[in-house]
Design an enzyme around this catalytic site. Structure first.
Site, short mmCIF file in Angstrom:
data_model
loop_
_atom_site.label_atom_id
_atom_site.label_comp_id
_atom_site.label_asym_id
_atom_site.label_seq_id
_atom_site.Cartn_x
_atom_site.Cartn_y
_atom_site.Cartn_z
CG HIS A 65 -0.29 0.30 2.51
ND1 HIS A 65 0.49 -0.63 3.16
CD2 HIS A 65 -0.26 1.41 3.27
CE1 HIS A 65 0.96 -0.08 4.27
NE2 HIS A 65 0.52 1.15 4.36
CE LYS A 70 14.28 0.15 5.25
NZ LYS A 70 15.03 -1.12 5.42
CE LYS A 94 8.50 -3.54 13.89
NZ LYS A 94 9.80 -4.26 13.89
CG ASP A 99 2.53 8.74 11.02
OD1 ASP A 99 1.66 8.03 10.48
OD2 ASP A 99 2.29 9.53 11.95
CE LYS A 106 12.09 -9.10 10.32
NZ LYS A 106 11.88 -7.86 11.05
CB SER A 362 15.67 1.85 8.10
OG SER A 362 16.53 0.84 8.55
N1 GLU Z 1 14.77 -5.51 11.45
C1 GLU Z 1 14.29 -4.30 12.04
C2 GLU Z 1 12.84 -4.46 12.48
O1 GLU Z 1 12.38 -5.55 12.74
C3 GLU Z 1 14.54 -3.09 11.17
C4 GLU Z 1 13.86 -3.09 9.84
C5 GLU Z 1 14.33 -1.97 8.90
O2 GLU Z 1 15.10 -1.11 9.33
O3 GLU Z 1 13.89 -1.99 7.76
O4 GLU Z 1 12.15 -3.51 12.65
#
Ligand code: GLU
Length: 469
Positions: A65, A70, A94, A99, A106, A362
């Site tokens: 969406h 990420k 998350k 935001d 993942k 990130s």
């Molecule tokens: N692996 C981390 C998490 O579970 C960071 C993910 C990221 O920075 O894209 O949130």
């Protein structure tokens, strides 16, 4: 993890609980909940001894969406497709809660990192990155991996280099992965970001007197006792910042066992002891706990599970003594345990909020890569001299001089890490204020409030796209 409910089902149960508070249609809720695409792969690895082994790996993209999707990549011997889907799902929620304008994803490779040489790990990582590139599962606007359990900047640098060698669009290639070493386009403050976010979230939660009164605790961090499970990147930095904030670390759990001392110990002393002896066990003055998981049941105010999922279950939840459960890891509490802890009146700071500091920074790294300039580079000296000019004008007007100390604490320009930490703090505080207000308005717990908020934001995004009437 409960024997008969998978991790993904656990996450979906939490989703369903929150969805009941919304008035979105069943069809839309189902679309939000489903994992959109999964790439399951198996590829060969020639080990250093010449033998051929087959490696299993996955990348799940839960929701497009918002793009890119990420989420981290984890290396662990128990990685499986259900887990990767569950973790990708959590990433969508998350990102929405804090935001950060990404969908969730993942990745996972089913290997125990301890059993492979650096050379073998590099081969595995590069082949994985190659597979992702070939199948369009990676790219600055498509899907952007990051570190997770068992990976770090080193693996991200290998992924970047592999992607770079294959892409036909090199201009923004640096943004294809985050959590990179600073010399490879990484951002200062990313390594400690998840732990710092965990600390900020706990500090924020402990700041509300009425909430602490309900738990029988005083407001603020000062004097609060903490047990940390996992001294990895998240656990170590969370413990470090909590200690600096006035908490006492009384227990630490690691894979070799756990230690406890009701008077507490200094984190750095334990870290040094582990460096010297190879284990946290045998730390002077602390009780040794052979079965590491038992540390979750020891006396403390704040319990920070910061290792893997499925740690607090229906089998041990009623013995947990902590009043505050601060989820540094993803999915450390099963849905059955969640019920038991809430029934006991615990305050649970849920993973989908509390460990969002990593993906938040990130996002800053991704922005930095796309803008091709370090934050602070254009304005730092300008801010510093403007503030200095104001101080000089005040001195001239008043006829009195500032001390060197006063001057140097006011006449400053923000560096990259100052801006990153400030953006992270702003994000974590705002998100907490939002989910706490929802929890109060709906008379529910923080996890349900956080999921509710995520569902609403993702639904809004679909509605704005015009896909859903
Ligand atoms: N692996 C981390 C998490 O579970 C960071 C993910 C990221 O920075 O894209 O949130």
């Amino acid at each position: 993890m409960s024997s008969d409910i998978s991790f993904l089902e656990q996450v979906n149960l939490m989703f369903d609980k929150a969805a009941r508070f919304t008035d979105h249609t069943g069809g839309l809720l189902r679309q939000i909940k489903m994992c959109n695409s999964v790439y399951a792969m198996e590829f060969p690895l020639q080990r250093d001894n010449g033998e051929i082994e087959t490696i299993q790996a996955w990348r799940a993209e839960h929701s497009q969406h918002k793009l890119p999707t990420k989420g981290g990549i984890r290396y662990a011997s128990n990685v499986n497709e259900d887990e990767v889907r569950a973790l990708a799902t959590l990433m969508t929620y998350k990102c929405a809660i804090v935001d950060v304008p990404f969908g969730g994803a993942k990745g996972g490779i089913k290997i125990s990192t301890r059993e492979y040489s650096a050379n073998e790990l590099q081969k595995i990582t590069r082949r994985y990155a190659y597979e992702l590139t070939r199948k369009n599962f990676i790219g600055p606007g498509i899907d952007v991996p990051a570190p997770d359990y068992g990976t770090s900047g080193r693996e991200m640098a290998w992924i970047l280099d592999t992607y770079n060698s294959l892409t036909t669009e090199p201009l923004n290639a640096l943004a294809c992965v985050t959590g990179k070493p600073v010399g490879q386009g990484g951002i200062r403050g990313r390594t400690e970001a998840t732990g710092r976010g965990v600390y900020i979230g706990i500090r924020e939660a402990c700041g509300y007197k009425e909430d602490m009164d309900k738990l029988g605790l005083t407001p603020g961090l000062k004097g609060k006792t903490v047990i940390i499970q996992g001294l990895g990147n998240v656990g170590y930095f969370a413990a470090k910042f909590l200690e600096e904030g006035g908490c006492t670390i009384v227990g630490i759990g690691e894979y070799e066992g756990a230690i406890y001392s009701k008077d507490g110990f200094k984190l750095e002393d334990v870290v040094n002891h582990r460096k010297e002896t190879g284990s946290i066990m045998g730390f002077p003055g602390a009780e040794n706990i052979e079965s590491s998981k038992d540390i979750l049941e020891y006396q403390c105010d704040i319990l920070v599970p910061a290792a893997l999922e499925g740690q607090i279950t229906e089998h041990n939840a009623d013995r947990v003594k902590a009043k505050i459960i601060a989820e540094g890891a993803n999915g450390p509490t099963t849905s059955e345990a969640d019920k038991i802890l809430l029934g006991k009146g615990c305050l649970i700071l849920p993973d989908v909020y509390l460990n969002a500091g990593g993906v938040t920074v990130s996002y800053f790294e991704w922005l930095r890569n796309l803008s091709h300039v370090r934050f602070g580079r254009m304005n730092r000296r300008f801010e510093q001299s403007s503030a200095s000019n104001i101080l000089s004008a005040v001195e001239k007007l008043t006829g009195r001089n500032f001390t060197e100390g006063d001057r140097s604490s006011v006449a400053i320009g923000a560096t990259e890490v100052d801006l990153v930490n400030s953006g992270l703090e702003e994000t974590m505080i705002n998100a907490y204020v939002e989910i706490r207000a929802i929890a109060i308005a709906k008379d529910t717990d923080l996890r349900t409030a956080a999921f509710f908020n995520a569902i609403d934001k993702v639904a809004k995004s679909y509605a704005e796209m015009g896909i859903w009437p």
